[in-house]
Motif scaffolding. Structure first.
Motif, PDB file in Angstrom:
ATOM      1  N   ARG A  43       6.472  -2.711   1.445  1.00 38.30           N
ATOM      2  CA  ARG A  43       6.282  -3.964   0.726  1.00 38.30           C
ATOM      3  C   ARG A  43       5.965  -3.744  -0.747  1.00 38.30           C
ATOM      4  O   ARG A  43       5.869  -4.708  -1.503  1.00 38.30           O
ATOM      5  N   LEU A  44       5.766  -2.492  -1.149  1.00 37.54           N
ATOM      6  CA  LEU A  44       5.361  -2.203  -2.517  1.00 37.54           C
ATOM      7  C   LEU A  44       6.569  -2.165  -3.447  1.00 37.54           C
ATOM      8  O   LEU A  44       7.650  -1.695  -3.065  1.00 37.54           O
ATOM      9  N   ASN A  45       6.385  -2.641  -4.673  1.00 36.06           N
ATOM     10  CA  ASN A  45       7.433  -2.483  -5.670  1.00 36.06           C
ATOM     11  C   ASN A  45       7.398  -1.063  -6.215  1.00 36.06           C
ATOM     12  O   ASN A  45       6.535  -0.264  -5.853  1.00 36.06           O
ATOM     13  N   LEU A  46       8.321  -0.738  -7.112  1.00 30.91           N
ATOM     14  CA  LEU A  46       8.446   0.638  -7.580  1.00 30.91           C
ATOM     15  C   LEU A  46       7.173   1.136  -8.257  1.00 30.91           C
ATOM     16  O   LEU A  46       6.708   2.256  -7.990  1.00 30.91           O
ATOM     17  N   GLY A  47       6.598   0.324  -9.121  1.00 32.30           N
ATOM     18  CA  GLY A  47       5.380   0.739  -9.795  1.00 32.30           C
ATOM     19  C   GLY A  47       4.244   1.001  -8.828  1.00 32.30           C
ATOM     20  O   GLY A  47       3.507   1.989  -8.955  1.00 32.30           O
ATOM     21  N   ALA A  48       4.100   0.124  -7.842  1.00 28.50           N
ATOM     22  CA  ALA A  48       3.045   0.291  -6.848  1.00 28.50           C
ATOM     23  C   ALA A  48       3.302   1.517  -5.981  1.00 28.50           C
ATOM     24  O   ALA A  48       2.364   2.224  -5.596  1.00 28.50           O
ATOM     25  N   LYS A  49       4.571   1.785  -5.675  1.00 28.00           N
ATOM     26  CA  LYS A  49       4.890   2.978  -4.889  1.00 28.00           C
ATOM     27  C   LYS A  49       4.512   4.249  -5.643  1.00 28.00           C
ATOM     28  O   LYS A  49       3.979   5.204  -5.057  1.00 28.00           O
ATOM     29  N   LEU A  50       4.792   4.265  -6.928  1.00 29.95           N
ATOM     30  CA  LEU A  50       4.450   5.449  -7.717  1.00 29.95           C
ATOM     31  C   LEU A  50       2.937   5.657  -7.766  1.00 29.95           C
ATOM     32  O   LEU A  50       2.452   6.794  -7.657  1.00 29.95           O
ATOM     33  N   ARG A  51       2.187   4.576  -7.936  1.00 28.88           N
ATOM     34  CA  ARG A  51       0.726   4.681  -7.939  1.00 28.88           C
ATOM     35  C   ARG A  51       0.221   5.127  -6.579  1.00 28.88           C
ATOM     36  O   ARG A  51      -0.704   5.936  -6.478  1.00 28.88           O
ATOM     37  N   MET A  52       0.841   4.595  -5.518  1.00 27.32           N
ATOM     38  CA  MET A  52       0.449   4.978  -4.170  1.00 27.32           C
ATOM     39  C   MET A  52       0.653   6.463  -3.933  1.00 27.32           C
ATOM     40  O   MET A  52      -0.226   7.156  -3.418  1.00 27.32           O
ATOM     41  N   ARG A  53       1.820   6.976  -4.320  1.00 29.34           N
ATOM     42  CA  ARG A  53       2.128   8.387  -4.084  1.00 29.34           C
ATOM     43  C   ARG A  53       1.218   9.299  -4.904  1.00 29.34           C
ATOM     44  O   ARG A  53       0.757  10.331  -4.410  1.00 29.34           O
ATOM     45  N   GLU A  54       0.942   8.918  -6.127  1.00 30.26           N
ATOM     46  CA  GLU A  54       0.031   9.719  -6.938  1.00 30.26           C
ATOM     47  C   GLU A  54      -1.355   9.767  -6.298  1.00 30.26           C
ATOM     48  O   GLU A  54      -1.981  10.838  -6.225  1.00 30.26           O
ATOM     49  N   SER A  55      -1.829   8.623  -5.828  1.00 28.23           N
ATOM     50  CA  SER A  55      -3.146   8.570  -5.191  1.00 28.23           C
ATOM     51  C   SER A  55      -3.160   9.355  -3.885  1.00 28.23           C
ATOM     52  O   SER A  55      -4.130  10.051  -3.576  1.00 28.23           O
ATOM     53  N   LEU A  56      -2.078   9.240  -3.106  1.00 27.43           N
ATOM     54  CA  LEU A  56      -1.989   9.948  -1.833  1.00 27.43           C
ATOM     55  C   LEU A  56      -2.112  11.451  -2.035  1.00 27.43           C
ATOM     56  O   LEU A  56      -2.913  12.127  -1.362  1.00 27.43           O
ATOM     57  N   TYR A  57      -1.346  11.996  -2.956  1.00 23.31           N
ATOM     58  CA  TYR A  57      -1.406  13.424  -3.226  1.00 23.31           C
ATOM     59  C   TYR A  57      -2.781  13.833  -3.746  1.00 23.31           C
ATOM     60  O   TYR A  57      -3.317  14.888  -3.382  1.00 23.31           O
ATOM     61  N   GLN A  58      -3.360  13.003  -4.603  1.00 26.53           N
ATOM     62  CA  GLN A  58      -4.658  13.332  -5.172  1.00 26.53           C
ATOM     63  C   GLN A  58      -5.745  13.355  -4.103  1.00 26.53           C
ATOM     64  O   GLN A  58      -6.586  14.260  -4.062  1.00 26.53           O
ATOM     65  N   VAL A  59      -5.724  12.362  -3.219  1.00 25.16           N
ATOM     66  CA  VAL A  59      -6.722  12.291  -2.147  1.00 25.16           C
ATOM     67  C   VAL A  59      -6.621  13.501  -1.224  1.00 25.16           C
ATOM     68  O   VAL A  59      -7.623  14.144  -0.890  1.00 25.16           O
ATOM     69  N   PHE A  60      -5.406  13.840  -0.808  1.00 24.99           N
ATOM     70  CA  PHE A  60      -5.232  14.968   0.104  1.00 24.99           C
ATOM     71  C   PHE A  60      -5.613  16.280  -0.565  1.00 24.99           C
ATOM     72  O   PHE A  60      -6.256  17.141   0.050  1.00 24.99           O
TER      73      PHE A  60
END
Length: 271
Positions: A23-40
């Motif tokens: 459901r995320l737009n491109l900008g939100a997807k990029l923020r999500m992926r950056e956060s995901l990698y950072q958290v892990f």
């Protein structure tokens, strides 16, 4: 192309998937992926697991990790998991949408073909991560994270890790998972909650009338194939005389008849 396949090695596999990423737009997807990698990555750093000890594969809206045999599974199911939870909470201000995840853990023989981990252990971890009960528990909990572990992993690691930091064996509940070729018991935990939430309806995550949890296959007590017919041979069974019936992962109470072969026993206690 030359094959780089290696002999299968017993590894811990962790599969993670972000809720509602489609459901995320491109900008939100990029923020999500950056956060995901950072958290892990922050969680791996917190438990001193370096890049030579874990293989990380991008799954678009999630990650697949396979750990070297020397990494203690209880460390990943305990401290690492808690670090992930805290990281998800800390990233909330960065994201317009919360980063909520399903995680699954299983261990078994895993090979690498030069592109990533391969094996039934990988398949099962991915199936558990994507199963309907995991989605429903996450929705009902309003938490950032739900963990699903396989029954063998629970027996070998979770149930045997009393005293390990943040493992919390008492916080798990078993439910049956049926997805594609997988049909077996899995164990669910919502870090930060004493137990996963109860859900009504099918799928093995509801509370039946009278307060008794359903059978692991999702049927309510008293239904055909329910509690009285469920295979409980792997658990300790305590039976007490009484009118009501309470079933948990370890204890059955009530006026039940326990049958074994041609013998039956009613009331009393059995351990």
């Amino acid at each position: 192309m030359a094959s780089t396949e290696e002999r299968a090695v017993y590894r811990l596999v962790v599969c993670g998937d972000v809720k509602d990423s489609g459901r995320l737009n491109l900008g939100a997807k990029l923020r999500m992926r950056e956060s995901l990698y950072q958290v892990f990555q922050d969680a791996l750093d917190a438990v001193d697991v370096g890049p030579e000890q874990v293989d990380v594969v991008d799954r678009g809206d999630g990650l697949l990790l396979s750990f070297e045999p020397g990494v203690p599974p209880a460390l990943i199911a305990g401290v690492w998991l808690e670090e992930v939870r805290q990281g998800l909470i800390e990233r909330r201000p960065v994201l317009h949408d919360r980063l909520r995840m399903r995680l699954a853990m299983h261990q078994g023989p895993v090979s690498h073909d030069g592109r990533g981990p391969v094996g039934r252990a990988v398949d099962l971890a991915c199936r558990l991560c994507d199963c309907d009960p995991a989605r429903r528990v996450l929705d009902a909990s309003d938490s950032d994270l739900v963990l699903v572990v396989s029954d063998p992993f629970h027996d070998a690691v979770i149930a045997d890790s009393v005293g390990e930091r943040f493992v919390e064996p008492e916080a798990y509940r078993p439910f049956r998972v049926s997805v594609k070729e997988t049909d077996e018991i899995a164990w669910f935990r919502v870090p930060g909650l004493p137990v996963p939430p109860d859900l009504t309806g099918g799928g093995g995550t509801g509370t039946a009338p009278g307060g008794a949890p359903p059978a692991a296959d999702g049927r309510e007590p008293g239904a055909a194939g329910g509690d009285t017919e469920r295979d409980l041979s792997r658990y300790r069974i305590d039976v007490h005389d009484g009118d009501s019936t309470v079933v948990s992962a370890r204890t059955i109470e009530g006026g039940l008849t326990i049958k074994h072969g041609n013998r039956s026993r009613r009331g009393g206690q059995q351990r």
